[in-house]
Design a protein around this motif. Sequence first.
Motif, PDB file in Angstrom:
ATOM      1  N   GLY A 198       0.797  -1.219   0.000  1.00  0.00           N
ATOM      2  CA  GLY A 198       0.000   0.000   0.000  1.00  0.00           C
ATOM      3  C   GLY A 198       0.827   1.266   0.000  1.00  0.00           C
ATOM      4  O   GLY A 198       0.272   2.371  -0.087  1.00  0.00           O
ATOM      5  N   VAL A 199       2.160   1.137   0.097  1.00  0.00           N
ATOM      6  CA  VAL A 199       3.024   2.318   0.041  1.00  0.00           C
ATOM      7  C   VAL A 199       3.011   2.867  -1.383  1.00  0.00           C
ATOM      8  O   VAL A 199       3.295   2.125  -2.335  1.00  0.00           O
ATOM      9  CB  VAL A 199       4.466   1.968   0.473  1.00  0.00           C
ATOM     10  N   PRO A 200       2.701   4.134  -1.583  1.00  0.00           N
ATOM     11  CA  PRO A 200       2.638   4.702  -2.934  1.00  0.00           C
ATOM     12  C   PRO A 200       3.985   4.618  -3.648  1.00  0.00           C
ATOM     13  O   PRO A 200       5.041   4.817  -3.036  1.00  0.00           O
ATOM     14  CB  PRO A 200       2.228   6.155  -2.687  1.00  0.00           C
ATOM     15  N   PHE A 201       3.914   4.370  -4.958  1.00  0.00           N
ATOM     16  CA  PHE A 201       5.102   4.161  -5.772  1.00  0.00           C
ATOM     17  C   PHE A 201       5.062   5.087  -6.976  1.00  0.00           C
ATOM     18  O   PHE A 201       4.061   5.139  -7.696  1.00  0.00           O
ATOM     19  CB  PHE A 201       5.141   2.700  -6.244  1.00  0.00           C
ATOM     20  N   GLY A 202       6.134   5.836  -7.169  1.00  0.00           N
ATOM     21  CA  GLY A 202       6.245   6.697  -8.323  1.00  0.00           C
ATOM     22  C   GLY A 202       7.317   6.196  -9.269  1.00  0.00           C
ATOM     23  O   GLY A 202       8.307   5.602  -8.838  1.00  0.00           O
ATOM     24  N   ILE A 203       7.121   6.414 -10.565  1.00  0.00           N
ATOM     25  CA  ILE A 203       8.081   5.968 -11.569  1.00  0.00           C
ATOM     26  C   ILE A 203       8.562   7.177 -12.365  1.00  0.00           C
ATOM     27  O   ILE A 203       7.754   7.934 -12.920  1.00  0.00           O
ATOM     28  CB  ILE A 203       7.464   4.929 -12.523  1.00  0.00           C
ATOM     29  N   VAL A 204       9.884   7.332 -12.421  1.00  0.00           N
ATOM     30  CA  VAL A 204      10.520   8.369 -13.234  1.00  0.00           C
ATOM     31  C   VAL A 204      11.328   7.647 -14.298  1.00  0.00           C
ATOM     32  O   VAL A 204      12.433   7.168 -14.041  1.00  0.00           O
ATOM     33  CB  VAL A 204      11.430   9.274 -12.374  1.00  0.00           C
ATOM     34  N   PRO A 205      10.797   7.495 -15.508  1.00  0.00           N
ATOM     35  CA  PRO A 205      11.468   6.693 -16.536  1.00  0.00           C
ATOM     36  C   PRO A 205      12.755   7.355 -17.023  1.00  0.00           C
ATOM     37  O   PRO A 205      12.743   8.494 -17.493  1.00  0.00           O
ATOM     38  CB  PRO A 205      10.429   6.603 -17.656  1.00  0.00           C
ATOM     39  N   ALA A 206      13.869   6.631 -16.897  1.00  0.00           N
ATOM     40  CA  ALA A 206      15.158   7.176 -17.314  1.00  0.00           C
ATOM     41  C   ALA A 206      16.025   6.096 -17.941  1.00  0.00           C
ATOM     42  O   ALA A 206      17.238   6.229 -17.992  1.00  0.00           O
ATOM     43  CB  ALA A 206      15.881   7.805 -16.117  1.00  0.00           C
ATOM     44  N   GLY A 207      15.386   5.022 -18.411  1.00  0.00           N
ATOM     45  CA  GLY A 207      16.128   3.932 -19.021  1.00  0.00           C
ATOM     46  C   GLY A 207      16.034   3.973 -20.528  1.00  0.00           C
ATOM     47  O   GLY A 207      15.688   4.989 -21.127  1.00  0.00           O
ATOM     48  N   THR A 208      16.332   2.835 -21.139  1.00  0.00           N
ATOM     49  CA  THR A 208      16.293   2.739 -22.596  1.00  0.00           C
ATOM     50  C   THR A 208      14.894   2.404 -23.095  1.00  0.00           C
ATOM     51  O   THR A 208      14.377   3.048 -24.017  1.00  0.00           O
ATOM     52  CB  THR A 208      17.282   1.675 -23.092  1.00  0.00           C
ATOM     53  N   GLY A 209      14.264   1.399 -22.480  1.00  0.00           N
ATOM     54  CA  GLY A 209      12.952   0.967 -22.947  1.00  0.00           C
ATOM     55  C   GLY A 209      11.787   1.524 -22.156  1.00  0.00           C
ATOM     56  O   GLY A 209      10.803   1.998 -22.711  1.00  0.00           O
ATOM     57  N   ASN A 210      11.891   1.480 -20.823  1.00  0.00           N
ATOM     58  CA  ASN A 210      10.839   1.995 -19.932  1.00  0.00           C
ATOM     59  C   ASN A 210       9.461   1.411 -20.255  1.00  0.00           C
ATOM     60  O   ASN A 210       8.448   2.129 -20.260  1.00  0.00           O
ATOM     61  CB  ASN A 210      10.773   3.526 -20.021  1.00  0.00           C
ATOM     62  N   ASP A 211       9.416   0.106 -20.525  1.00  0.00           N
ATOM     63  CA  ASP A 211       8.167  -0.501 -20.981  1.00  0.00           C
ATOM     64  C   ASP A 211       7.029  -0.372 -19.976  1.00  0.00           C
ATOM     65  O   ASP A 211       5.899  -0.064 -20.367  1.00  0.00           O
ATOM     66  CB  ASP A 211       8.405  -1.986 -21.304  1.00  0.00           C
ATOM     67  N   PHE A 212       7.313  -0.608 -18.707  1.00  0.00           N
ATOM     68  CA  PHE A 212       6.245  -0.570 -17.713  1.00  0.00           C
ATOM     69  C   PHE A 212       5.667   0.845 -17.606  1.00  0.00           C
ATOM     70  O   PHE A 212       4.445   1.034 -17.619  1.00  0.00           O
ATOM     71  CB  PHE A 212       6.775  -1.050 -16.362  1.00  0.00           C
ATOM     72  N   ALA A 213       6.552   1.844 -17.541  1.00  0.00           N
ATOM     73  CA  ALA A 213       6.091   3.227 -17.428  1.00  0.00           C
ATOM     74  C   ALA A 213       5.279   3.646 -18.650  1.00  0.00           C
ATOM     75  O   ALA A 213       4.247   4.316 -18.530  1.00  0.00           O
ATOM     76  CB  ALA A 213       7.286   4.160 -17.245  1.00  0.00           C
ATOM     77  N   VAL A 214       5.742   3.253 -19.830  1.00  0.00           N
ATOM     78  CA  VAL A 214       5.025   3.604 -21.065  1.00  0.00           C
ATOM     79  C   VAL A 214       3.629   3.020 -21.052  1.00  0.00           C
ATOM     80  O   VAL A 214       2.638   3.696 -21.375  1.00  0.00           O
ATOM     81  CB  VAL A 214       5.814   3.117 -22.293  1.00  0.00           C
ATOM     82  N   ARG A 215       3.509   1.740 -20.684  1.00  0.00           N
ATOM     83  CA  ARG A 215       2.199   1.081 -20.709  1.00  0.00           C
ATOM     84  C   ARG A 215       1.272   1.585 -19.613  1.00  0.00           C
ATOM     85  O   ARG A 215       0.047   1.405 -19.704  1.00  0.00           O
ATOM     86  CB  ARG A 215       2.386  -0.434 -20.606  1.00  0.00           C
ATOM     87  N   LEU A 216       1.838   2.235 -18.600  1.00  0.00           N
ATOM     88  CA  LEU A 216       0.994   2.842 -17.565  1.00  0.00           C
ATOM     89  C   LEU A 216       0.596   4.265 -17.934  1.00  0.00           C
ATOM     90  O   LEU A 216      -0.130   4.931 -17.185  1.00  0.00           O
ATOM     91  CB  LEU A 216       1.720   2.835 -16.217  1.00  0.00           C
ATOM     92  N   GLY A 217       1.096   4.750 -19.073  1.00  0.00           N
ATOM     93  CA  GLY A 217       0.716   6.071 -19.545  1.00  0.00           C
ATOM     94  C   GLY A 217       1.426   7.213 -18.856  1.00  0.00           C
ATOM     95  O   GLY A 217       0.934   8.356 -18.873  1.00  0.00           O
ATOM     96  N   LEU A 218       2.599   6.976 -18.273  1.00  0.00           N
ATOM     97  CA  LEU A 218       3.334   8.027 -17.578  1.00  0.00           C
ATOM     98  C   LEU A 218       4.136   8.867 -18.569  1.00  0.00           C
ATOM     99  O   LEU A 218       4.508   8.395 -19.637  1.00  0.00           O
ATOM    100  CB  LEU A 218       4.274   7.392 -16.538  1.00  0.00           C
TER     101      LEU A 218
END
Length: 296
Positions: free
Chosen positions: A80-100
């Motif tokens: 339940g701890v909130p999680f933020g994603i700051v995409p800074a890699g090459t693919g960032n697949d998870f972040a892209v598919r979450l619409g970030l």
Amino acid sequence: MNIALLANPTAGKGRRAGLLPAVQERLRADGADVVMLGGGSAAEARERAHRAVADGCDALVAMGGDGTVHLGLQAVAGTGVPFGIVPAGTGNDFAVRLGLPASPVAAAGVAADALRDGRSRAVDLARVSGADGTAAWFGAVLAAGFDAFVNERANRMRWPKGAQRYNRAIVEELLALRPRRYRMSLDGAVTEFDSVLVAVGNTESYGGGFRIAPGADPSDGLLDVVVAEPLGRLTLMRLRPRVLKGTHVLDRRVSTHRARTVELAGAGITAYADGERICPLPVTITCVPGALTLLA
């Protein structure tokens, strides 16, 4: 607010490492205290992320590629701890598919604003249990076929470096290509088959945009399973570009399935998820609805 920031400055070949101060500043914009979680190795980074969550941080933010996000998921999944994603890699697949947002600073702003406003989104995760005692979570895709063999071979190589090592691993695995025997259970329905590619998706893509499981929805409580019949080298390589569009699933030699729980077994096969080595088969993969509290 106390934000723990798990950052990997080497992600994406270090191209966005210079944005780290701006990301920290954006996270602090509303008076939050940002604590950097360093670590000389992935194991140390994972331990510090777990410790931050156990010590009561208000949020964990991961800045990096899918590997860094994968480390963060191990700490926050199911808590339940909130999680933020700051995409800074090459693919960032998870972040892209979450619409970030693709911009690290913009993504940091999304996380900071969501935390300030008490806003979050429940996202499904997949939990993997191995017969060897391994327990792990993943957000994107688990590979247990050709792509997993390529990763395994590339990780054993010492030369060449960078992308060329992966390309060499693809060529060598194509030369060694042969069907493997699998035993799979989908919510208790058991089948056995020969295949060269098996993937289990919580979201659509891996490998920097390859939509191996098109339509996989991290809010439907189900996993999408993609299986390819035994294919020759040329056929597999001709099919591969179609994965970028997700049209490979229209091929009669590719089958798709959906299930809450997937059990997968096969001799000599190691599973990779979010691009990270998990464990040898057999594994049990379970979709856990809402296991991630995403700042979005």
